[in-house]
Design a protein around this motif. Structure first.
Motif, PDB file in Angstrom:
ATOM      1  N   ALA A  16      -6.319   2.975   2.902  1.00 43.20           N
ATOM      2  CA  ALA A  16      -5.844   4.323   2.611  1.00 43.20           C
ATOM      3  C   ALA A  16      -4.441   4.536   3.172  1.00 43.20           C
ATOM      4  N   LEU A  17      -4.198   4.044   4.382  1.00 41.03           N
ATOM      5  CA  LEU A  17      -2.867   4.161   4.969  1.00 41.03           C
ATOM      6  C   LEU A  17      -1.848   3.376   4.155  1.00 41.03           C
ATOM      7  N   GLU A  20      -0.957   5.360   1.162  1.00 39.45           N
ATOM      8  CA  GLU A  20      -0.082   6.483   1.479  1.00 39.45           C
ATOM      9  C   GLU A  20       1.356   6.033   1.712  1.00 39.45           C
ATOM     10  N   SER A  22       2.812   3.657  -0.004  1.00 44.75           N
ATOM     11  CA  SER A  22       3.146   2.832  -1.157  1.00 44.75           C
ATOM     12  C   SER A  22       4.567   3.034  -1.653  1.00 44.75           C
ATOM     13  N   PRO A  61      -2.984  10.198   5.726  1.00 42.16           N
ATOM     14  CA  PRO A  61      -1.757  10.875   5.277  1.00 42.16           C
ATOM     15  C   PRO A  61      -0.913  11.403   6.431  1.00 42.16           C
ATOM     16  N   ASP A  62      -1.577  11.872   7.526  1.00 46.84           N
ATOM     17  CA  ASP A  62      -0.820  12.375   8.671  1.00 46.84           C
ATOM     18  C   ASP A  62      -0.078  11.246   9.384  1.00 46.84           C
ATOM     19  N   ALA A  64       0.912   8.441   8.000  1.00 46.89           N
ATOM     20  CA  ALA A  64       2.004   8.024   7.116  1.00 46.89           C
ATOM     21  C   ALA A  64       3.164   9.009   7.190  1.00 46.89           C
ATOM     22  N   ARG A  65       2.847  10.301   7.280  1.00 45.21           N
ATOM     23  CA  ARG A  65       3.909  11.315   7.353  1.00 45.21           C
ATOM     24  C   ARG A  65       4.704  11.174   8.645  1.00 45.21           C
ATOM     25  N   ASP A  75       9.528  12.159   2.828  1.00 43.19           N
ATOM     26  CA  ASP A  75       8.082  12.321   2.676  1.00 43.19           C
ATOM     27  C   ASP A  75       7.800  12.648   1.208  1.00 43.19           C
ATOM     28  N   ASP A  77       5.241  12.354  -2.325  1.00 41.45           N
ATOM     29  CA  ASP A  77       3.904  12.136  -2.863  1.00 41.45           C
ATOM     30  C   ASP A  77       4.053  11.146  -4.005  1.00 41.45           C
ATOM     31  N   ARG A 196      -3.078   6.429  -5.767  1.00 44.42           N
ATOM     32  CA  ARG A 196      -3.518   7.236  -4.628  1.00 44.42           C
ATOM     33  C   ARG A 196      -4.647   6.564  -3.863  1.00 44.42           C
TER      34      ARG A 196
END
Length: 353
Positions: A16-17, A20, A22, A61-62, A64-65, A75, A77, A196
């Motif tokens: 997942a990370l 995010e 990508s 997501p946090d 990655a941000r 940042d 999407d 995603r």
């Protein structure tokens, strides 16, 4: 604990990370994910459960941000950007098809039965500009997600793909011309969802490369068997071209997907201008090339001078490492690890030594 022994929940978190990140250059993303992976392994060695460690890190997501902020990266999407790009491509394809249908497609609807050449005139000349403008409606359907609210954008892409497919199947001969638009619309609906969730990877590039190279392989086999005769120019165009583009796509080069999309659009235009016995085959296969190339180009990750598939090779930080290999990317410069987004578990949030 070695990285090989990470629980399934940890690998899911790392995937997942990775998804995010990508839109981050591949080398930098590898460093971030490898650093987080090493931290998870160390925390598990200290006796913490996987749930505690992942909760301490915070949502992917946090993390990655925070990594983007520390590295000075925008940042973005990326799945939404991929969807927007493909919706723009679908709109352009819809306009191209509308122009072809309006100006080049002979109308088979007679206005006056006594006109012997009624079927040789274009839709615009036979039925007028008002009716010809209706051919732009599918393009407007494809463009609708670009102006839709964010909360319904994904649903509008899916609904548009379904509507365009139904129209292409139900509109008879005219619907045939809109199948390439339906293919791109489905790409716009599916590819952002896949990006995603981190789906695809190396298998996607290999499959896409095989499809792109297929015409060249078939022509080469037919030529070797004597069924088709091709000269040097034909061999370069129909054999070497698709095989080279397929190889670029299989290795994840965005240039390969760009060439594939442009080749598909060119084949569609030539098929419409020189309508012959194999028009439908060239039109549909050109549309497949266009949809596949556009989807691959939009979804491919920017790379630091390397093909995008480098991240799915043996050194991919989201794949269990081979015995004896280091956990992180070899030779990569150290990057600051994103600070976990929590205050409840400071020990789990501490960087690994």
């Amino acid at each position: 604990m070695s990285d090989d022994g990470l629980p399934a929940a940890a690998w899911a978190y790392l995937r997942a990370l990775d998804a995010e990140l990508s839109d981050v250059p591949s080398g930098t993303a590898e460093e971030i994910v490898a650093d987080v992976r090493a931290h998870i392994a160390d925390a598990l060695d200290s006796g913490r459960s996987a749930d505690e460690v992942l909760a301490g890190l915070g949502a992917a997501p946090d993390v990655a941000r925070q990594a983007r902020e520390e590295l000075g990266l925008p940042d973005q999407d990326r799945p939404e950007r991929v969807g927007r790009t493909l919706s723009l491509v679908a709109s352009a394809v819809g306009v191209l098809i509308a122009v072809c249908v309006s100006f080049l497609l002979p109308s088979t609807v007679p206005v006056e039965p006594i006109q012997a050449d009624a079927g040789e005139q274009g839709v615009l000349g036979r039925l007028g500009p008002g009716i010809a403008l209706l051919t732009l409606l599918p393009a407007l359907v494809a463009a609708a997600p670009l102006v839709a609210p964010a909360r319904v954008r994904a649903g509008s892409r899916l609904a548009g793909a379904i509507a365009l497919t139904m129209f292409a199947c139900a509109a008879g001969e005219t619907g045939l011309y809109y199948f390439p638009l339906a293919l791109v619309a489905w790409a716009a609906a599916f590819v952002p969802w896949a990006v995603r969730r981190g789906a695809g990877g190396r298998w996607w590039h290999v499959l896409a490369g095989g499809i792109v190279a297929m015409p060249g392989v078939l022509v080469a086999v037919a030529s070797a068997g004597g069924s088709v005769g091709v000269g040097w120019v034909g061999a370069a165009l129909w054999i070497a071209g698709p095989v080279a583009a397929g190889a670029l796509c299989a290795y994840g080069f965005r240039a390969g997907y760009a060439v594939t999309a442009l080749a598909g659009a060119l084949v569609m235009i030539l098929a419409m201008a020189e309508r012959g016995f194999l028009f439908a085959a060239f039109w549909l296969f050109g549309g497949l090339y266009l949809a596949l190339g556009a989807a691959g180009y939009a979804a491919a990750r920017p790379a630091d001078g390397d093909p995008a598939t480098a991240r799915a090779a043996d050194g991919d930080p989201t794949s269990p490492p081979v015995d004896g290999d280091p956990a992180g990317a070899p030779g990569a410069p150290a990057r600051p690890r994103p600070e976990p987004a929590t205050e409840a578990d400071p020990e789990a949030a501490a960087p690994a030594g």
